[in-house]
Design a protein around this motif. Structure first.
Motif, mmCIF file in Angstrom:
data_model
loop_
_atom_site.group_PDB
_atom_site.id
_atom_site.type_symbol
_atom_site.label_atom_id
_atom_site.label_comp_id
_atom_site.label_asym_id
_atom_site.label_seq_id
_atom_site.Cartn_x
_atom_site.Cartn_y
_atom_site.Cartn_z
ATOM 1 N N ASP A 277 -14.299 5.510 15.119
ATOM 2 C CA ASP A 277 -13.773 5.536 13.750
ATOM 3 C C ASP A 277 -12.350 6.092 13.718
ATOM 4 O O ASP A 277 -11.473 5.565 13.008
ATOM 5 C CB ASP A 277 -14.679 6.374 12.855
ATOM 6 C CG ASP A 277 -16.052 5.743 12.653
ATOM 7 O OD1 ASP A 277 -16.169 4.515 12.880
ATOM 8 O OD2 ASP A 277 -16.994 6.473 12.284
ATOM 9 N N ASN A 278 -12.126 7.147 14.480
ATOM 10 C CA ASN A 278 -10.779 7.728 14.532
ATOM 11 C C ASN A 278 -9.768 6.757 15.131
ATOM 12 O O ASN A 278 -8.614 6.683 14.686
ATOM 13 C CB ASN A 278 -10.794 9.026 15.337
ATOM 14 C CG ASN A 278 -11.539 10.140 14.631
ATOM 15 O OD1 ASN A 278 -11.715 10.105 13.417
ATOM 16 N ND2 ASN A 278 -11.998 11.123 15.387
ATOM 17 N N ALA A 279 -10.206 6.018 16.145
ATOM 18 C CA ALA A 279 -9.319 5.031 16.763
ATOM 19 C C ALA A 279 -8.971 3.924 15.766
ATOM 20 O O ALA A 279 -7.814 3.486 15.683
ATOM 21 C CB ALA A 279 -9.983 4.441 18.009
ATOM 22 N N SER A 280 -9.969 3.478 15.016
ATOM 23 C CA SER A 280 -9.709 2.443 14.006
ATOM 24 C C SER A 280 -8.718 2.935 12.950
ATOM 25 O O SER A 280 -7.809 2.200 12.537
ATOM 26 C CB SER A 280 -11.021 2.026 13.336
ATOM 27 O OG SER A 280 -11.911 1.458 14.269
ATOM 28 N N GLN A 281 -8.888 4.182 12.531
ATOM 29 C CA GLN A 281 -7.974 4.747 11.537
ATOM 30 C C GLN A 281 -6.565 4.868 12.111
ATOM 31 O O GLN A 281 -5.573 4.556 11.428
ATOM 32 C CB GLN A 281 -8.470 6.122 11.094
ATOM 33 C CG GLN A 281 -7.600 6.773 10.023
ATOM 34 C CD GLN A 281 -8.134 8.109 9.576
ATOM 35 O OE1 GLN A 281 -9.220 8.533 9.991
ATOM 36 N NE2 GLN A 281 -7.390 8.810 8.729
ATOM 37 N N LEU A 282 -6.464 5.285 13.370
ATOM 38 C CA LEU A 282 -5.149 5.417 13.999
ATOM 39 C C LEU A 282 -4.479 4.063 14.156
ATOM 40 O O LEU A 282 -3.256 3.935 13.968
ATOM 41 C CB LEU A 282 -5.298 6.105 15.361
ATOM 42 C CG LEU A 282 -4.007 6.388 16.138
ATOM 43 C CD1 LEU A 282 -3.035 7.226 15.305
ATOM 44 C CD2 LEU A 282 -4.323 7.077 17.458
ATOM 45 N N ILE A 283 -5.271 3.038 14.481
ATOM 46 C CA ILE A 283 -4.715 1.690 14.602
ATOM 47 C C ILE A 283 -4.152 1.235 13.260
ATOM 48 O O ILE A 283 -3.067 0.624 13.198
ATOM 49 C CB ILE A 283 -5.793 0.714 15.118
ATOM 50 C CG1 ILE A 283 -6.104 0.995 16.590
ATOM 51 C CG2 ILE A 283 -5.337 -0.736 14.953
ATOM 52 C CD1 ILE A 283 -7.304 0.244 17.116
ATOM 53 N N SER A 284 -4.886 1.508 12.195
ATOM 54 C CA SER A 284 -4.404 1.135 10.856
ATOM 55 C C SER A 284 -3.094 1.840 10.533
ATOM 56 O O SER A 284 -2.146 1.228 10.007
ATOM 57 C CB SER A 284 -5.461 1.483 9.801
ATOM 58 O OG SER A 284 -6.654 0.757 10.025
ATOM 59 N N GLU A 285 -3.011 3.132 10.852
ATOM 60 C CA GLU A 285 -1.788 3.892 10.573
ATOM 61 C C GLU A 285 -0.623 3.385 11.413
ATOM 62 O O GLU A 285 0.508 3.255 10.916
ATOM 63 C CB GLU A 285 -2.036 5.376 10.849
ATOM 64 C CG GLU A 285 -3.030 6.011 9.882
ATOM 65 C CD GLU A 285 -3.382 7.430 10.275
ATOM 66 O OE1 GLU A 285 -2.906 7.891 11.346
ATOM 67 O OE2 GLU A 285 -4.135 8.089 9.526
ATOM 68 N N LEU A 286 -0.886 3.097 12.699
ATOM 69 C CA LEU A 286 0.177 2.595 13.566
ATOM 70 C C LEU A 286 0.623 1.196 13.142
ATOM 71 O O LEU A 286 1.827 0.874 13.217
ATOM 72 C CB LEU A 286 -0.300 2.577 15.026
ATOM 73 C CG LEU A 286 -0.454 3.939 15.702
ATOM 74 C CD1 LEU A 286 -1.111 3.781 17.068
ATOM 75 C CD2 LEU A 286 0.907 4.630 15.838
ATOM 76 N N THR A 287 -0.336 0.370 12.706
ATOM 77 C CA THR A 287 0.016 -0.972 12.242
ATOM 78 C C THR A 287 0.895 -0.906 10.995
ATOM 79 O O THR A 287 1.876 -1.659 10.870
ATOM 80 C CB THR A 287 -1.259 -1.781 11.947
ATOM 81 O OG1 THR A 287 -2.057 -1.864 13.125
ATOM 82 C CG2 THR A 287 -0.905 -3.199 11.492
ATOM 83 N N LEU A 288 0.561 0.009 10.082
ATOM 84 C CA LEU A 288 1.372 0.195 8.877
ATOM 85 C C LEU A 288 2.775 0.682 9.250
ATOM 86 O O LEU A 288 3.780 0.188 8.709
ATOM 87 C CB LEU A 288 0.696 1.194 7.941
ATOM 88 C CG LEU A 288 1.415 1.487 6.618
ATOM 89 C CD1 LEU A 288 1.557 0.214 5.795
ATOM 90 C CD2 LEU A 288 0.660 2.556 5.832
ATOM 91 N N GLU A 289 2.828 1.629 10.186
ATOM 92 C CA GLU A 289 4.138 2.119 10.641
ATOM 93 C C GLU A 289 4.935 1.001 11.302
ATOM 94 O O GLU A 289 6.153 0.873 11.082
ATOM 95 C CB GLU A 289 3.941 3.273 11.615
ATOM 96 C CG GLU A 289 5.244 3.883 12.121
ATOM 97 C CD GLU A 289 5.026 4.999 13.116
ATOM 98 O OE1 GLU A 289 6.027 5.508 13.667
ATOM 99 O OE2 GLU A 289 3.852 5.368 13.368
ATOM 100 N N TYR A 290 4.253 0.189 12.104
ATOM 101 C CA TYR A 290 4.929 -0.924 12.783
ATOM 102 C C TYR A 290 5.505 -1.899 11.763
ATOM 103 O O TYR A 290 6.655 -2.355 11.890
ATOM 104 C CB TYR A 290 3.944 -1.635 13.711
ATOM 105 C CG TYR A 290 4.508 -2.862 14.380
ATOM 106 C CD1 TYR A 290 5.306 -2.758 15.516
ATOM 107 C CD2 TYR A 290 4.247 -4.131 13.861
ATOM 108 C CE1 TYR A 290 5.829 -3.889 16.121
ATOM 109 C CE2 TYR A 290 4.762 -5.261 14.460
ATOM 110 C CZ TYR A 290 5.560 -5.128 15.591
ATOM 111 O OH TYR A 290 6.086 -6.256 16.186
#
Length: 314
Positions: A277-290
């Protein structure tokens, strides 16, 4: 401003990690049911064994003097059996047991009592090494029901030897092999492990193994007296206790091992679910930043083009 290539690399790395944690969670979920079924079957046997033992001991007027496993032998030395896992990635499963044991050892040493350790699982042994507590014996964490039975049998022989003063050899170098030399003698043996309540809750439990716990006094005194009057033992009571009490001790150790195995699997499943779950949340945050950085880069390029065109017009 972060580099777009770096962000893409981080996203890819976290996605790979998520695949691993997700796979480990599914493996733990598959193992959990099998381990829980084995524990439930053993727990029912343990309850019946405790009931039979307690019923017999309740009839003895001076049970403590009837068998060595019921006596403290007037020694202050204590042996702790510590059950952890060989691997990590299971949340606080290992650290909770190790810290509970550390606090108990510290308290006993402050009281001037000598403490000895028998470890099950590499994590507990490694932690206690840093606390300068050497294990008298070490066993690898069990992976299945048959290993639970074999390890429980070995630990039973070791703790009975420690209590009787017949234990020989100390695992000084931590390689799992007993070195030459006479072992200590203890008056009390305790066990620390994770008790399985449910998939979410595993409680660190500190229980006494030797002397074997005496049953609580029965409220049905008249019925107990009648039962005592008509009961007969064959062979005699001494022979019965010589077989029954070591079996009850081994059963209690088996119960702890089964609970620890199931608790480890459940804790690993919860930890890997949380990590996924934490990895999925981090991916979402990194994708938004990207996307933000990419949009900013595109906007900057457009502004440069517009600025250049306006300069040519002027």
């Amino acid at each position: 401003m972060a580099n777009l290539k770096e962000i893409r690399g981080r996203i890819g790395s976290v996605k790979n990690t998520r695949k691993i944690t997700s796979a480990m969670s599914r493996i733990a979920a598959a193992r959990l049911r099998k381990a829980q079924n084995a524990m439930d079957a053993a727990r029912e046997y343990g309850k019946r064994m405790a009931a039979v033992t307690g019923e017999i001991l309740a009839e003895l007027e001076d049970a403590a003097s009837t068998h060595p496993l019921l006596s403290t032998n007037d020694l202050s030395a204590v042996c702790y059996v510590i059950i952890t896992a060989d691997r990590g990635l299971c949340g606080g499963f290992n650290s909770n047991v190790s810290r509970t044991t550390e606090r108990a050892i510290k308290k006993l040493r402050e009281e001037g009592r000598e403490v000895h350790i028998i470890t099950v699982g590499r994590k507990g042994r490694d932690y206690l090494k840093t606390y300068k507590a050497t294990s008298l014996a070490h066993h690898a964490a069990p992976n299945g029901p048959q290993e639970v039975v074999d390890i429980a049998e070995s630990i039973t022989a070791e703790v009975m030897g420690l209590h009787a003063g017949t234990f020989h050899g100390v695992d000084v170098d931590g390689d799992g092999k007993l070195d030459e030399g006479a072992g200590p003698r203890v008056g009390e043996v305790r066990i620390v492990y994770n008790y399985f309540r449910n998939v979410i809750t595993q409680e660190v439990t500190d229980e006494r193994l030797i002397p074997l716990p005496m049953p609580a006094a029965s409220k049905e005194e008249p019925r107990a007296a009648v039962t005592h009057a008509i009961r007969a033992f064959e062979p005699d009571l001494a022979h019965l206790l010589n077989h029954l009490l070591p079996t009850a001790l081994e059963t209690a150790i088996q119960q702890a091992l089964y609970n620890s195995v199931v608790s480890e699997v459940a804790a690993r499943r919860s930890a890997m679910d949380s990590a996924t779950d934490n990895a999925s949340q981090l991916i979402s945050e990194l994708t938004l930043e990207y996307n933000r950085e990419r949009q900013a880069a595109i906007t900057k390029e457009l502004m440069e083009i517009i600025g250049g065109a306006e300069a040519l017009k002027g």
